[in-house]
Enzyme design. Structure first.
Site, short mmCIF file in Angstrom:
data_model
loop_
_atom_site.label_atom_id
_atom_site.label_comp_id
_atom_site.label_asym_id
_atom_site.label_seq_id
_atom_site.Cartn_x
_atom_site.Cartn_y
_atom_site.Cartn_z
N ALA A 124 51.32 -38.82 -33.24
CA ALA A 124 50.90 -37.72 -32.38
C ALA A 124 51.89 -36.57 -32.61
O ALA A 124 52.99 -36.78 -33.11
CB ALA A 124 50.95 -38.17 -30.93
N GLY A 130 50.53 -42.72 -33.45
CA GLY A 130 49.12 -42.34 -33.40
C GLY A 130 48.48 -42.33 -34.78
O GLY A 130 47.27 -42.56 -34.92
N GLU A 139 47.55 -45.73 -35.40
CA GLU A 139 46.42 -46.07 -34.50
C GLU A 139 45.10 -45.53 -35.06
O GLU A 139 44.05 -46.16 -34.89
CB GLU A 139 46.70 -45.51 -33.10
CG GLU A 139 47.83 -46.29 -32.41
CD GLU A 139 48.24 -45.68 -31.09
OE1 GLU A 139 48.69 -44.52 -31.08
OE2 GLU A 139 48.10 -46.36 -30.06
N GLU A 167 56.67 -45.67 -31.06
CA GLU A 167 56.64 -44.97 -29.78
C GLU A 167 57.77 -45.37 -28.85
O GLU A 167 58.29 -44.55 -28.08
CB GLU A 167 55.29 -45.21 -29.07
CG GLU A 167 54.12 -44.45 -29.66
CD GLU A 167 53.44 -45.15 -30.82
OE1 GLU A 167 54.01 -46.09 -31.40
OE2 GLU A 167 52.31 -44.75 -31.16
C1 3H9 Z 1 52.65 -41.15 -30.76
O1 3H9 Z 1 52.12 -41.16 -31.84
C2 3H9 Z 1 51.94 -41.45 -29.46
C3 3H9 Z 1 50.61 -42.10 -29.66
O2 3H9 Z 1 50.75 -43.49 -29.69
C4 3H9 Z 1 49.68 -41.85 -28.51
C5 3H9 Z 1 49.25 -40.48 -28.25
C6 3H9 Z 1 48.19 -40.42 -27.19
N1 3H9 Z 1 55.38 -34.56 -34.26
O3 3H9 Z 1 62.16 -36.46 -39.58
P1 3H9 Z 1 62.01 -35.34 -40.56
C7 3H9 Z 1 58.76 -32.88 -37.73
S1 3H9 Z 1 54.29 -40.75 -30.61
C8 3H9 Z 1 55.86 -33.33 -34.46
O4 3H9 Z 1 63.15 -34.44 -40.76
P2 3H9 Z 1 61.73 -37.24 -42.71
C9 3H9 Z 1 60.26 -32.95 -37.50
O5 3H9 Z 1 60.61 -32.44 -36.23
C10 3H9 Z 1 54.77 -40.29 -32.26
N2 3H9 Z 1 56.78 -33.04 -35.41
O6 3H9 Z 1 61.48 -35.86 -41.98
C11 3H9 Z 1 60.75 -32.07 -38.63
O7 3H9 Z 1 60.58 -30.71 -38.24
P3 3H9 Z 1 61.63 -29.59 -38.69
C12 3H9 Z 1 55.02 -41.48 -33.10
C13 3H9 Z 1 57.20 -34.04 -36.18
O8 3H9 Z 1 61.06 -37.15 -44.01
C14 3H9 Z 1 59.77 -32.37 -39.76
O9 3H9 Z 1 58.62 -32.91 -39.13
N3 3H9 Z 1 55.56 -41.06 -34.38
C15 3H9 Z 1 56.73 -35.34 -36.03
O10 3H9 Z 1 63.17 -37.61 -42.64
C16 3H9 Z 1 60.29 -33.35 -40.76
O11 3H9 Z 1 60.74 -34.51 -40.07
C17 3H9 Z 1 56.88 -40.95 -34.59
O12 3H9 Z 1 57.66 -41.19 -33.71
C18 3H9 Z 1 55.78 -35.60 -35.03
N4 3H9 Z 1 55.26 -36.82 -34.82
O13 3H9 Z 1 61.01 -38.35 -41.82
C19 3H9 Z 1 57.29 -40.54 -35.97
N5 3H9 Z 1 57.34 -36.14 -36.95
O14 3H9 Z 1 61.61 -29.62 -40.19
C20 3H9 Z 1 58.35 -39.50 -35.88
C21 3H9 Z 1 58.14 -35.33 -37.64
O15 3H9 Z 1 61.13 -28.38 -38.04
N6 3H9 Z 1 58.75 -38.99 -37.19
N7 3H9 Z 1 58.07 -34.07 -37.19
O16 3H9 Z 1 62.95 -30.06 -38.13
C22 3H9 Z 1 59.53 -39.66 -38.04
O17 3H9 Z 1 59.92 -40.79 -37.82
C23 3H9 Z 1 59.97 -38.94 -39.27
O18 3H9 Z 1 59.80 -37.57 -39.03
C24 3H9 Z 1 59.20 -39.29 -40.57
C25 3H9 Z 1 59.63 -38.33 -41.70
C26 3H9 Z 1 59.55 -40.74 -40.96
C27 3H9 Z 1 57.72 -39.16 -40.38
#
Ligand code: 3H9
Length: 653
Positions: free
Chosen positions: A62, A101, A104, A124
């Site tokens: 999400a 998400g 999901e 999450e």
């Molecule tokens: C969810 O999904 C809830 C659902 O179950 C239900 C909903 C109803 N959103 O980490 P990085 C941005 S909860 C917005 O440096 P990497 C991050 O801020 C979500 N932005 O890269 C950064 O921005 P900036 C569950 C996001 O290659 C840029 O992307 N998902 C999101 O080291 C690059 O990120 C997670 O918790 C996001 N979801 O790692 C996954 N994700 O460049 C969270 C990233 O402006 N994300 N950004 O600073 C991660 O674990 C890592 O970002 C990922 C990439 C492994 C994907």
């Protein structure tokens, strides 16, 4: 505005492509785009639908930046239900990381394929949430209760091969993912395969005791955290309720967590960590220097851990010690650490051997002539450090980055010992350096921009979380520790016991109370440092009287078997009446009347001490922003992430 979701009909397959950099998060526009694409697919000549992403990853979740704001239609739960309800087979094609998400969405597709390097997960819980778009209900139907609980309560993603083993994906595609997914979709159509809805599947057999087992384990492992417990409730709901009732349970628990303080704190922390990697005033395209080899000076615990951090990232290291004996000792500690990692299942034997082979030793600085970076990690003697840097100036090639791992000393004074202060920087690792994620990057007065940019980038490569600090005594973390430690001493004299102070802080969420930390670090270190100070420099005797008495009684901390506590052979602390007596006598000497102190007072005074110093650190420009301090405390000092860090916590109360 063009949609981040594109739909094309290729032969008989409808292809939904999501292209929303950087990580294809499920923003409103993406959710809307998927719904519209499904509308088209419903009514065109497609016989199956593939959902795939452009860019570096499948949907990473999400859109966290939308959390805490009013929800905009369509909601993700609607989108995934719509995907699952589609009458044509839907195939998710995964590369990169399918998270939260995003996964999901894949679970609501009827079939899932992935490239071998892909990872899937439901992280999450790390945001104080639970999977809120059917994940708690669909995962156990595919993978069984145990694997589902493991995936969701840990939040740790798993590799494609493991996902296939537990039934979360159906096939691994070799070669081009789009081609592979299209070919599989055509195969399914040709075989007359129908949609296979996860919600229709039964939960594999399980032992009903597993839920209470997980609750008890998580109460210890994730002390004070609500989300992991709610995940267990929802998975139990998946096993015992209808799919619809399970979804309703998930929905209500998700909404409660989203509105709660813990998730707000963890979401703050998610962005704080990423913000910390950015340096104000340093543009993204600042050039960096290539670092393909490193020298580490000092083979003690710290130097060894630093060497391992680089070797683990595939960067060769030359370890320098003053004698063959010291070098052999240093290398043997590294050897032992690697053996320990293999034993604990953290590293394979082959990987450990490959890393170990990247570390070589020398006793002559000439071995550093060609390395791209040197990190000095000898003990805290300013004179010695300056001598080392003068020597490095003589032997290292031009352009090499010269870093010091000092915890307290003046990086500018160290830089002044060279003719190239612009190449000098602080890289302050935390012990054990191969495990702890925090790296304070200390920017000296003259540190060149490209040196700073190099270290920030390198930090990520060696899997550390960098935070920039300007020069001051103790930088961000250790400077804040001083008033915190002093406050803990005042609390003892005023009426608390070590076990009460530590117990209050640990119940509140700190990984370890302050007095156990002192015992771990060794009480003699502060004692020796104080010996060199005048009474005026030492400050209020109440802040060090008890540790002085303990050291004088031979209680140096864990290493001598006793300090604020007495330790058994497994380093388990037991409260000691002798320590209580020492504290009471010290209070009497200093004329301090003892009284009953509440746990609330302990927490409030200790956290206030941290926060007050933190504010000064931001005001003086030592830290770039207060959220950086939160990152330092969570990653370096065991501050509970679900409280967001000291500065976020202070703002929230
Ligand atoms: C969810 O999904 C809830 C659902 O179950 C239900 C909903 C109803 N959103 O980490 P990085 C941005 S909860 C917005 O440096 P990497 C991050 O801020 C979500 N932005 O890269 C950064 O921005 P900036 C569950 C996001 O290659 C840029 O992307 N998902 C999101 O080291 C690059 O990120 C997670 O918790 C996001 N979801 O790692 C996954 N994700 O460049 C969270 C990233 O402006 N994300 N950004 O600073 C991660 O674990 C890592 O970002 C990922 C990439 C492994 C994907």
């Amino acid at each position: 505005m063009t949609s981040p979701v594109n739909y094309t009909l290729i032969d008989n397959i409808g292809v939904i492509t999501i292209d929303s950099p950087p990580v294809n998060a499920l923003s409103q526009a993406v959710r809307q785009g998927i719904m519209e694409a499904l509308d088209v697919a419903d009514s065109d000549a497609s016989e199956a639908v593939v959902i795939i992403c452009d860019g570096r990853t499948f949907i990473a979740g999400a859109d966290i930046s939308e959390f805490g704001k009013p929800l905009k239609d369509p909601w993700l739960p609607e989108v995934v239900n719509r995907i699952e309800a589609t009458d044509k087979p839907v195939i998710a094609a995964i590369h990169g990381t399918a998270l939260g998400g995003g996964f999901e969405v894949a679970l609501s597709a009827h079939y899932r394929c992935a490239v071998a390097g892909a990872k899937v997960g439901l992280p999450e819980v790390k945001l104080g949430l639970l999977p809120g778009a059917g994940g708690t209900q669909r995962t156990p139907r595919l993978a069984g209760i145990e694997a589902a609980l493991q995936l969701m309560t840990s939040g740790v993603p798993i590799a494609a091969a493991r996902a296939m083993e537990v039934g979360l994906i159906d096939r691994i595609v070799a070669g081009d993912l789009r081609e592979g997914a299209m070919a599989w979709a055509k195969e399914l159509v040709a075989d007359g395969v129908k949609p296979r809805r996860t919600s229709d599947q039964d939960i594999p057999a399980y032992d009903a005791a597993i839920f209470d087992g997980y609750r008890a384990t998580l109460a210890k492992r994730a002390r004070g955290q609500i989300a992991p417990q709610y995940i267990v409730d929802c998975v139990e709901g998946a096993a015992t309720l209808s799919f619809a009732a399970g979804l309703a349970l998930e929905r209500s628990k998700f909404a409660e967590l989203m509105e709660g303080e813990q998730s707000a704190a963890l979401r703050h922390f998610f962005f704080a960590e990423r913000q910390a990697a950015k340096v104000d005033g340093l543009s993204k395209d600042t050039p960096t220097r290539a670092v393909e080899s490193v020298g580490v000076i000092g083979g003690g615990t710290m130097g060894g851990g630093i060497a391992m951090s680089f070797a683990n990232a595939g960067i060769p290291v030359t370890l320098i010690e003053i004698s063959d004996d010291a070098l052999a000792r240093g290398l043997s500690i590294i050897e032992r650490n690697y053996a320990g990692s293999v034993k604990r299942g953290k590293l394979s034997e082959a990987k450990a051997a490959a890393c170990r082979a990247l570390i070589s030793g020398a006793t002559d600085y000439a071995a550093l002539a060609e390395v791209d970076m040197v990190i000095e990690a000898v003990f805290e003697d300013p004179q010695l450090k300056q001598e080392i840097f003068a020597k490095l100036d003589g032997v290292c090639k031009q352009g090499a980055v010269l870093a010091t791992n000092t915890s307290y000393q003046d990086v500018d004074a160290i830089a002044a010992a060279t003719r190239r202060p612009e190449d000098v920087i602080g890289m302050h690792f935390f012990s054990p350096a191969h495990i702890m994620k925090l790296l304070e990057v200390v920017r000296g007065e003259n540190t060149a921009d490209d040196v700073l940019a190099t270290c920030m980038q390198l930090a990520k490569r060696i899997r550390k979380v960098p935070v920039v600090s300007r020069v001051c005594y103790g930088f961000i973390g250790n400077r804040m520790l001083q008033p915190y430690g002093q406050q803990s001493q005042l609390l003892l004299l005023e009426g608390a016991t070590p076990e009460q102070v530590d117990g209050a802080m640990e119940s509140w969420g700190m990984a370890m109370g302050p007095l156990r930390v002192f015992d771990l670090a060794g009480l003699d270190i502060g004692y020796k440092a104080r010996a060199a100070l005048s009474d005026e420099q030492k400050g209020d005797p109440a802040t060090y009287r008890v540790p002085d008495r303990l050291v004088e009684a031979g209680r140096l901390g864990q290493k001598s078997g006793s300090g604020f506590y007495t330790y058994d052979e497994n380093r388990k602390p037991t409260p000691d009446p002798i320590v209580h007596e020492i504290i009471e006598n010290a209070a009497a000497d200093l004329g301090i009347e003892r009284r009953k102190i509440s746990d609330e007072e302990i927490v409030e005074r200790l956290i206030s001490a941290l926060v007050d110093e933190g504010r000064k650190i931001v005001d003086e420009g030592i830290a770039q922003r207060s959220s950086d301090i939160d990152v330092v405390y969570v990653y370096g000092y065991g501050f509970p992430a679900h409280r967001g860090g000291p500065m976020f916590y202070a703002d929230s109360v």
